[in-house]
Design a protein around this motif. Structure first.
Motif, PDB file in Angstrom:
ATOM      1  N   ALA A 162      -2.857  -3.745   6.338  1.00  0.00           N
ATOM      2  CA  ALA A 162      -3.294  -2.498   6.962  1.00  0.00           C
ATOM      3  C   ALA A 162      -3.381  -2.659   8.478  1.00  0.00           C
ATOM      4  O   ALA A 162      -2.943  -1.785   9.236  1.00  0.00           O
ATOM      5  CB  ALA A 162      -4.651  -2.072   6.391  1.00  0.00           C
ATOM      6  N   ARG A 163      -3.928  -3.773   8.917  1.00  0.00           N
ATOM      7  CA  ARG A 163      -4.080  -3.980  10.365  1.00  0.00           C
ATOM      8  C   ARG A 163      -2.725  -4.051  11.046  1.00  0.00           C
ATOM      9  O   ARG A 163      -2.518  -3.488  12.119  1.00  0.00           O
ATOM     10  CB  ARG A 163      -4.879  -5.254  10.640  1.00  0.00           C
ATOM     11  CG  ARG A 163      -6.362  -5.046  10.430  1.00  0.00           C
ATOM     12  CD  ARG A 163      -7.173  -6.296  10.744  1.00  0.00           C
ATOM     13  NE  ARG A 163      -8.308  -6.333   9.854  1.00  0.00           N
ATOM     14  CZ  ARG A 163      -8.514  -7.254   8.913  1.00  0.00           C
ATOM     15  NH1 ARG A 163      -7.669  -8.249   8.756  1.00  0.00           N
ATOM     16  NH2 ARG A 163      -9.567  -7.179   8.132  1.00  0.00           N
TER      17      ARG A 163
ATOM     18  N   ALA B 111       0.025  -2.712   9.998  1.00  0.00           N
ATOM     19  CA  ALA B 111       0.674  -1.408   9.935  1.00  0.00           C
ATOM     20  C   ALA B 111       0.117  -0.463  10.990  1.00  0.00           C
ATOM     21  O   ALA B 111       0.872   0.271  11.646  1.00  0.00           O
ATOM     22  CB  ALA B 111       0.495  -0.804   8.543  1.00  0.00           C
ATOM     23  N   VAL B 112      -1.187  -0.481  11.167  1.00  0.00           N
ATOM     24  CA  VAL B 112      -1.813   0.409  12.142  1.00  0.00           C
ATOM     25  C   VAL B 112      -1.454  -0.013  13.559  1.00  0.00           C
ATOM     26  O   VAL B 112      -1.267   0.813  14.445  1.00  0.00           O
ATOM     27  CB  VAL B 112      -3.345   0.438  11.928  1.00  0.00           C
ATOM     28  CG1 VAL B 112      -4.043   1.119  13.081  1.00  0.00           C
ATOM     29  CG2 VAL B 112      -3.669   1.142  10.628  1.00  0.00           C
TER      30      VAL B 112
ATOM     31  N   ILE C 161       3.917   0.513   2.357  1.00  0.00           N
ATOM     32  CA  ILE C 161       3.444  -0.301   3.478  1.00  0.00           C
ATOM     33  C   ILE C 161       3.207  -1.714   2.983  1.00  0.00           C
ATOM     34  O   ILE C 161       2.275  -1.997   2.234  1.00  0.00           O
ATOM     35  CB  ILE C 161       2.136   0.293   4.058  1.00  0.00           C
ATOM     36  CG1 ILE C 161       2.377   1.728   4.539  1.00  0.00           C
ATOM     37  CG2 ILE C 161       1.607  -0.585   5.196  1.00  0.00           C
ATOM     38  CD1 ILE C 161       1.123   2.467   4.946  1.00  0.00           C
TER      39      ILE C 161
ATOM     40  N   LEU D 167      -4.603  -6.919   1.510  1.00  0.00           N
ATOM     41  CA  LEU D 167      -4.335  -5.518   1.821  1.00  0.00           C
ATOM     42  C   LEU D 167      -4.871  -5.190   3.213  1.00  0.00           C
ATOM     43  O   LEU D 167      -4.219  -4.470   3.979  1.00  0.00           O
ATOM     44  CB  LEU D 167      -4.997  -4.592   0.799  1.00  0.00           C
ATOM     45  CG  LEU D 167      -4.481  -4.632  -0.635  1.00  0.00           C
ATOM     46  CD1 LEU D 167      -5.255  -3.634  -1.489  1.00  0.00           C
ATOM     47  CD2 LEU D 167      -2.993  -4.360  -0.711  1.00  0.00           C
ATOM     48  N   ALA D 168      -6.031  -5.723   3.531  1.00  0.00           N
ATOM     49  CA  ALA D 168      -6.629  -5.450   4.839  1.00  0.00           C
ATOM     50  C   ALA D 168      -5.746  -6.012   5.946  1.00  0.00           C
ATOM     51  O   ALA D 168      -5.550  -5.380   6.985  1.00  0.00           O
ATOM     52  CB  ALA D 168      -8.039  -6.044   4.913  1.00  0.00           C
TER      53      ALA D 168
ATOM     54  N   PRO E 115      -8.319   7.125   4.163  1.00  0.00           N
ATOM     55  CA  PRO E 115      -7.519   6.803   5.356  1.00  0.00           C
ATOM     56  C   PRO E 115      -7.365   5.297   5.528  1.00  0.00           C
ATOM     57  O   PRO E 115      -8.291   4.521   5.280  1.00  0.00           O
ATOM     58  CB  PRO E 115      -8.331   7.407   6.513  1.00  0.00           C
ATOM     59  CG  PRO E 115      -9.201   8.436   5.893  1.00  0.00           C
ATOM     60  CD  PRO E 115      -9.496   7.951   4.510  1.00  0.00           C
ATOM     61  N   LEU E 116      -6.178   4.919   5.983  1.00  0.00           N
ATOM     62  CA  LEU E 116      -5.865   3.509   6.163  1.00  0.00           C
ATOM     63  C   LEU E 116      -6.799   2.853   7.165  1.00  0.00           C
ATOM     64  O   LEU E 116      -7.043   1.655   7.103  1.00  0.00           O
ATOM     65  CB  LEU E 116      -4.402   3.378   6.614  1.00  0.00           C
ATOM     66  CG  LEU E 116      -3.804   1.973   6.668  1.00  0.00           C
ATOM     67  CD1 LEU E 116      -3.941   1.262   5.338  1.00  0.00           C
ATOM     68  CD2 LEU E 116      -2.335   2.053   7.071  1.00  0.00           C
ATOM     69  N   GLY E 117      -7.316   3.626   8.093  1.00  0.00           N
ATOM     70  CA  GLY E 117      -8.258   3.069   9.062  1.00  0.00           C
ATOM     71  C   GLY E 117      -9.633   2.813   8.468  1.00  0.00           C
ATOM     72  O   GLY E 117     -10.470   2.155   9.086  1.00  0.00           O
ATOM     73  N   ALA E 118      -9.893   3.371   7.299  1.00  0.00           N
ATOM     74  CA  ALA E 118     -11.197   3.172   6.653  1.00  0.00           C
ATOM     75  C   ALA E 118     -11.113   2.085   5.582  1.00  0.00           C
ATOM     76  O   ALA E 118     -12.037   1.315   5.384  1.00  0.00           O
ATOM     77  CB  ALA E 118     -11.676   4.479   6.036  1.00  0.00           C
TER      78      ALA E 118
ATOM     79  N   PRO F 172      -7.950  -0.490   3.457  1.00  0.00           N
ATOM     80  CA  PRO F 172      -8.817  -1.618   3.114  1.00  0.00           C
ATOM     81  C   PRO F 172      -9.461  -2.330   4.294  1.00  0.00           C
ATOM     82  O   PRO F 172     -10.374  -3.124   4.085  1.00  0.00           O
ATOM     83  CB  PRO F 172      -7.844  -2.564   2.403  1.00  0.00           C
ATOM     84  CG  PRO F 172      -6.499  -2.227   2.932  1.00  0.00           C
ATOM     85  CD  PRO F 172      -6.522  -0.783   3.292  1.00  0.00           C
ATOM     86  N   ALA F 173      -9.007  -2.086   5.504  1.00  0.00           N
ATOM     87  CA  ALA F 173      -9.658  -2.739   6.637  1.00  0.00           C
ATOM     88  C   ALA F 173     -10.351  -1.671   7.442  1.00  0.00           C
ATOM     89  O   ALA F 173      -9.702  -0.802   8.010  1.00  0.00           O
ATOM     90  CB  ALA F 173      -8.635  -3.461   7.495  1.00  0.00           C
TER      91      ALA F 173
ATOM     92  N   LEU G   1      -1.174   6.032  11.522  1.00  0.00           N
ATOM     93  CA  LEU G   1      -1.416   5.712  10.113  1.00  0.00           C
ATOM     94  C   LEU G   1      -2.898   5.482   9.820  1.00  0.00           C
ATOM     95  O   LEU G   1      -3.334   5.639   8.683  1.00  0.00           O
ATOM     96  CB  LEU G   1      -0.615   4.472   9.685  1.00  0.00           C
ATOM     97  CG  LEU G   1       0.865   4.688   9.407  1.00  0.00           C
ATOM     98  CD1 LEU G   1       1.538   3.366   9.055  1.00  0.00           C
ATOM     99  CD2 LEU G   1       1.074   5.700   8.284  1.00  0.00           C
ATOM    100  N   ALA G   2      -3.650   5.121  10.832  1.00  0.00           N
ATOM    101  CA  ALA G   2      -5.083   4.913  10.606  1.00  0.00           C
ATOM    102  C   ALA G   2      -5.751   6.183  10.083  1.00  0.00           C
ATOM    103  O   ALA G   2      -6.746   6.122   9.359  1.00  0.00           O
ATOM    104  CB  ALA G   2      -5.766   4.459  11.892  1.00  0.00           C
TER     105      ALA G   2
ATOM    106  N   LEU H 126       0.866  -1.180   0.000  1.00  0.00           N
ATOM    107  CA  LEU H 126       0.000   0.000   0.000  1.00  0.00           C
ATOM    108  C   LEU H 126       0.902   1.229   0.000  1.00  0.00           C
ATOM    109  O   LEU H 126       1.956   1.228   0.640  1.00  0.00           O
ATOM    110  CB  LEU H 126      -0.871   0.025   1.268  1.00  0.00           C
ATOM    111  CG  LEU H 126      -1.906  -1.096   1.391  1.00  0.00           C
ATOM    112  CD1 LEU H 126      -2.296  -1.298   2.848  1.00  0.00           C
ATOM    113  CD2 LEU H 126      -3.142  -0.759   0.569  1.00  0.00           C
TER     114      LEU H 126
END
Lengths: 396, 458, 90
Positions: free
Chosen positions: A303-304, A306-307, A282, A299-300, B447-450, B452-453, A313-314, A225
């Protein structure tokens, strides 16, 4: 087109470009063939750290040391390619901290400067990290490069020394006669040559088959990402210790004649690479697949992770995603060297997730091999013949 | 719950509203999504109270039963039959399942790289119009409205109404504008509108120069002056005619570029129109795209303006209802006939504009090596040239070598410039059925929080 | 990161200075009304501001209440908002 070359390099990614550049210093007529555009394969769909891990074998760590040294040397010689060395942090939870710390003396002994940062020092070094990490190993010599710019600069240097860099040329086969390379068949004619360097990444398996060889390289797909520009958010290249565990555990999936057995569970682990332009790449994910469509679920998962690692980053935005194919081998090491089955063929492929990092050292080794000089590094463990390349070629 | 009647319309401008209205009236369950906080698209920006046909007011008054999601951005098309949308205010993410989809994502002003185009005070004509109408502000007090086509009159009208000194710099010769007199005269609405523009512009002493282009913009931290030159019919500057004018703002109005990212992500077939240097979504007479159950209307099918968009939108909505079985063939034929007739009628002016004011190759020759090509990543034309380094000149080669197109706008601004510059300077042939620019999710920054997850859905 | 100074209703602060805000304003509109056109600097140090005006080009980026890369032309101007031009630490 009917022409001759002293050596033909197949593949216009970082490895092929490095081979062409190194060869062009020693050999007169170098031709590099790329089937689409330079860096159009894995080299433009990856992350691009230059450095080493923590759990690797002594041999691999020595190779990584040599790889970093090549970048340092070329940088001193004017290479730009956005190469920078700001260090990496291998971020550890309490479970991983002990195991990671145990590795550090070994790394130092092999010439890789590392230090341990406890929780408080870690907060100072990287303020945007989540606060519950036990600490991190800082790998001081770890850096990054722009693979695309690296390819452009290397091929420009090679051109300057008389190499011919050809794009949009599809290689249909490596021609051999009585066990020796005679030329390369392309979409625009045959090039007669006695030396071929196969540096086609994940496509090397198909090309090697035309020379009667079955080369154990399979695509290991990764996802990335891309964030909006966030200059100053991260000071280091960041990985979570779990990445190392993931990478190590990928070493040996169950193998079948047509490659890794299907059903191997995908792995994700956070790898955050802050680019000079400010965007953060990312990653990362690993699974055996040969397509480059982005998998949203993967990707999800990235993302988790990474956050979890950098919570702010969220609230920061993603502007793009992509997927690339690492050229994976069953023992996690590239194939660099000649093979007894076909004279005149040097294979330089199968770099997995280390293609950028090990590109320059590969180029140097290949130039030594082709020129008949003794390589500056013991490459026996990288010999293509450590695998049985005559094994029956299975369907792709 | 798939009875085939769930319709999602993306884009709440004239085309999208018309499609939503027609489909809903014909029995489909319609959701309309728009990223802005108000309906109306670009056309009705700053004119929310307009009573024109197809206006947001008319839409609301029709009480259509359409579910309207404003402030909502389409971020992904993960599979057939579903779009992922994100609401910016609530940070709510949902996947909207649909049986059918209408794409009405509109267009934006064509970016043109001339020396100095990145200076504060240089805006697009559409942007200037929006700022003036919605907020009563302008990028400066002494403005040039430079480009080609009747839209310049509208923009100059908006700006001069707010008290700015305005001069119109029209690249095409006067006879190109004059060539439309016949077509305009036969169209009462346009004739009235045009006469209004000309009268007001005359009253406010807004000068119009024809066969003239802004070839460079000057200033340190903002616009301070512009060079204008007379041009030939290929829009190439005529030497010896350059003059510098003291201005503090320039509005560039060289036509529009359709917003194709969603259509591309879905895989709809595109076709290139060399005349307008644009790709458009290919549609049949019923506004069906090449992707089954997906329709397109408005500017993304061809630059036709608001009235064409209204007719096309209505057509798309009716066709979707037909295809979903909510409208029988006889009913459809009755309802679509006046739409087709209307389309034919209003397209006459649109067609004239399309042919008389096309961007000509001289436009792409104004850039110097120092002129910025990619604004997001600060790539100059010189860097692009160097990046090509003897490789076959394609947008992809420049992107790989320089990072052009890898910034926040993901090539929306630089890819039209890059494609035409490569064509004119390097003989690049843009493919006729594929836009030479790969689309990957997310379709807009999110936003990454929105995505893909979504943090609410672990 | 700046702490928000006291501002009255109907104004935001831009780099610490008060800028009046009218109902319905976007940040760009509020700034343009005061003749402020330069909103940030590119990596090469050039001043940049509003270009497309409709949220596509991402040139009119400001930092709002600590959030970077906010498009001034499509973001409503809220009274009390702390806006910074140029690049700010995210």
């Amino acid at each position: 087109m009917s022409e001759t070359a002293d050596v033909v390099v197949i593949g216009g990614g970082v490895v092929g470009a490095a081979c062409a550049e190194a060869l062009s210093r020693r050999v007169k007529r170098v031709v590099l063939l790329e089937r689409r555009g330079l860096a159009s394969g894995t080299s433009s769909a990856c992350q691009s750290g230059v450095g080493h891990g923590v759990f690797a074998d002594d041999y691999d760590l020595r190779l990584d040391r040599a790889a970093i040294d090549e970048f340092q040397a070329l940088a001193a010689d004017g290479l730009d390619a956005d190469y920078s060395r700001r260090g990496a942090l291998l971020v550890c939870g309490p479970d991983e901290a002990t195991t990671v710390r145990e590795q550090l003396p070994r790394l130092r002994a092999l010439g890789l400067p590392v230090e341990w940062l406890g929780a408080e020092a870690l907060r100072d070094a990287e303020p945007s990290l989540a606060r519950d990490y036990a600490g991190a190993a800082r790998l001081t010599d770890m850096g990054q490069v722009s693979p695309m710019r690296l390819v452009m600069e290397l091929t420009a240097r090679a051109s300057g020394r008389g190499a011919a860099i050809r794009t949009d040329v599809e290689v249909s086969g490596i021609a051999t006669e009585q066990g020796r390379v005679t030329g390369v068949q392309t979409s625009s004619g045959t090039i007669a040559t006695g030396e071929v360097v196969l540096a086609a990444g994940v496509w090397s398996r198909d090309l090697a088959r035309t020379a009667g060889l079955s080369v154990p390289i399979w695509p290991l797909k990764g996802h990335v990402l891309v964030s909006e520009p966030l200059p100053g958010l991260l000071n280091h290249y960041l990985t979570e210790a779990e990445y190392e565990v993931a990478a190590a555990s990928f070493g040996k999936p169950e193998m079948t004649p047509s490659g890794p057995k299907p059903g191997w569970p995908p792995r994700t682990a956070a790898v955050l690479q802050p680019l000079p332009s400010g965007q953060i790449l990312i990653g990362s994910s690993r699974e055996f697949a040969s397509d480059r469509e982005v998998n949203r679920e993967r990707l999800a998962q990235i993302a988790r992770r990474a956050v979890r690692m950098v919570p702010v980053l969220a609230e920061r935005r993603i502007i793009r995603s992509y997927a690339g194919l690492r050229p994976w081998t069953p023992d996690g090491r590239p194939l660099i060297g000649r093979t007894r089955h076909v004279r005149g063929l040097t294979i330089a492929a199968g770099h997995g997730g280390e293609g950028n990092s090990r590109s320059l050292v590969t180029g140097r080794l290949v130039a030594d091999i082709v020129a008949g000089a003794t390589p500056h590094f013991d490459i026996a463990p990288l010999s293509p013949d450590r695998f049985d390349l005559r094994a029956p070629a299975a369907a792709a | 719950m798939s009875d085939g009647r769930a319709l999602l319309v993306v884009g709440g401008g004239p085309a999208g509203m018309a499609a939503a209205r027609a489909a809903s009236a014909a029995g489909l369950r319609v959701t309309l999504v728009d990223e802005s906080n108000r309906l109306g698209g670009q056309y009705f920006r700053g004119r929310q109270d307009s009573r024109e046909p197809g206006s947001p007011h008319a839409f609301a008054a029709a009480a259509t039963g359409v579910r309207v999601l404003l402030g909502t951005v389409v971020v992904d098309a993960p599979r057939a039959g579903a779009l992922t949308v994100w609401n910016q205010a609530s940070d709510h993410v949902e996947e909207i399942a649909h049986d059918r989809l209408v794409l009405a994502t509109g267009a934006y002003d064509r970016p043109v790289a001339i020396p100095g185009w990145t200076l504060p005070g240089v805006v697009t004509a559409g942007g200037a119009s929006t700022l003036a109408k919605a907020h009563g502000v302008a990028p400066g007090k002494r403005l040039l409205v430079a480009g080609s086509g009747p839209f310049l009159l509208s923009v100059a009208d908006d700006l001069s109404a707010k008290g700015c000194m305005v001069e119109i710099i029209e690249a095409s010769p006067w006879r190109a504008s004059a060539s439309g007199l016949g077509v305009i005269a036969m169209d009462a609405e346009i004739a009235r509108q045009t006469a209004g523009y000309l009268a007001r512009l005359a009253t406010r002493r807004v000068r119009r120069r024809y066969g003239t282009m802004v070839t460079a913009i000057h200033g340190t931290d903002r616009v301070e002056a512009a060079t204008v030159e007379q041009v030939d019919r290929d829009w190439r500057p005529i030497s010896g005619t350059a003059r510098m004018i003291s201005v503090d703002g320039v509005c560039l109005g060289y036509g529009f570029v359709p917003q194709l990212e969603l259509a591309q992500a879905i895989g709809c077939a595109l076709e290139r129109d060399d005349v307008s240097a644009n790709y458009f979504v290919r549609v049949d007479a019923g506004m069906r795209t090449s992707t089954s159950e997906v329709y397109a209307a408005g500017e993304i099918t061809g630059l036709g303006g608001k009235r064409v968009a209204l007719a096309q939108g209505e057509g798309a909505g009716l066709t979707a209802a037909l295809d979903a079985g909510a409208l029988d063939r006889a009913n459809y034929d009755v309802r679509i006939a006046p739409v087709i007739a209307r389309l034919r009628q209003v397209d006459r002016v649109a067609d004239w504009i399309r042919r008389a004011f096309v961007p000509r190759d001289g436009l792409w020759s104004c850039a110097t090596p120092e002129t910025t090509l990619c604004r997001c990543e600060d790539i100059t034309h010189r860097a692009a040239e160097a990046g090509l380094a003897g490789n076959p000149p394609t947008p992809y080669a420049v992107k790989t070598a320089t990072r052009a197109g890898m910034g926040l706008c993901q090539g929306r601004i630089c890819s039209p410039i890059l494609t035409e510059w490569l064509r004119v300077r390097h003989g690049y042939q843009p493919p006729s059925e594929e836009r030479p620019w790969r689309i990957r999710p997310p379709l807009r920054p999110v936003p990454l929080g929105a995505w893909p997850a979504h943090k609410a859905n672990p | 990161m700046t702490t928000a100074p006291q501002v009255e209703d109907g104004a935001l602060t831009l780099d610490g200075k008060r800028v009046a805000v009218r109902p319905g304003d976007t940040i760009a509109a509020a700034l343009l009304r005061q003749g402020i056109v330069a909103l940030r600097h590119s990596r090469t140090g050039e001043a940049r501001g509003v270009f497309c005006g409709i949220g596509i080009c991402n040139e009119c980026l400001v930092t709002v209440n600590g959030r970077p890369n906010v498009r001034a032309c499509v973001t409503p101007a809220e009274a009390g908002a702390v806006v910074a031009t140029g690049r700010a630490s995210p």
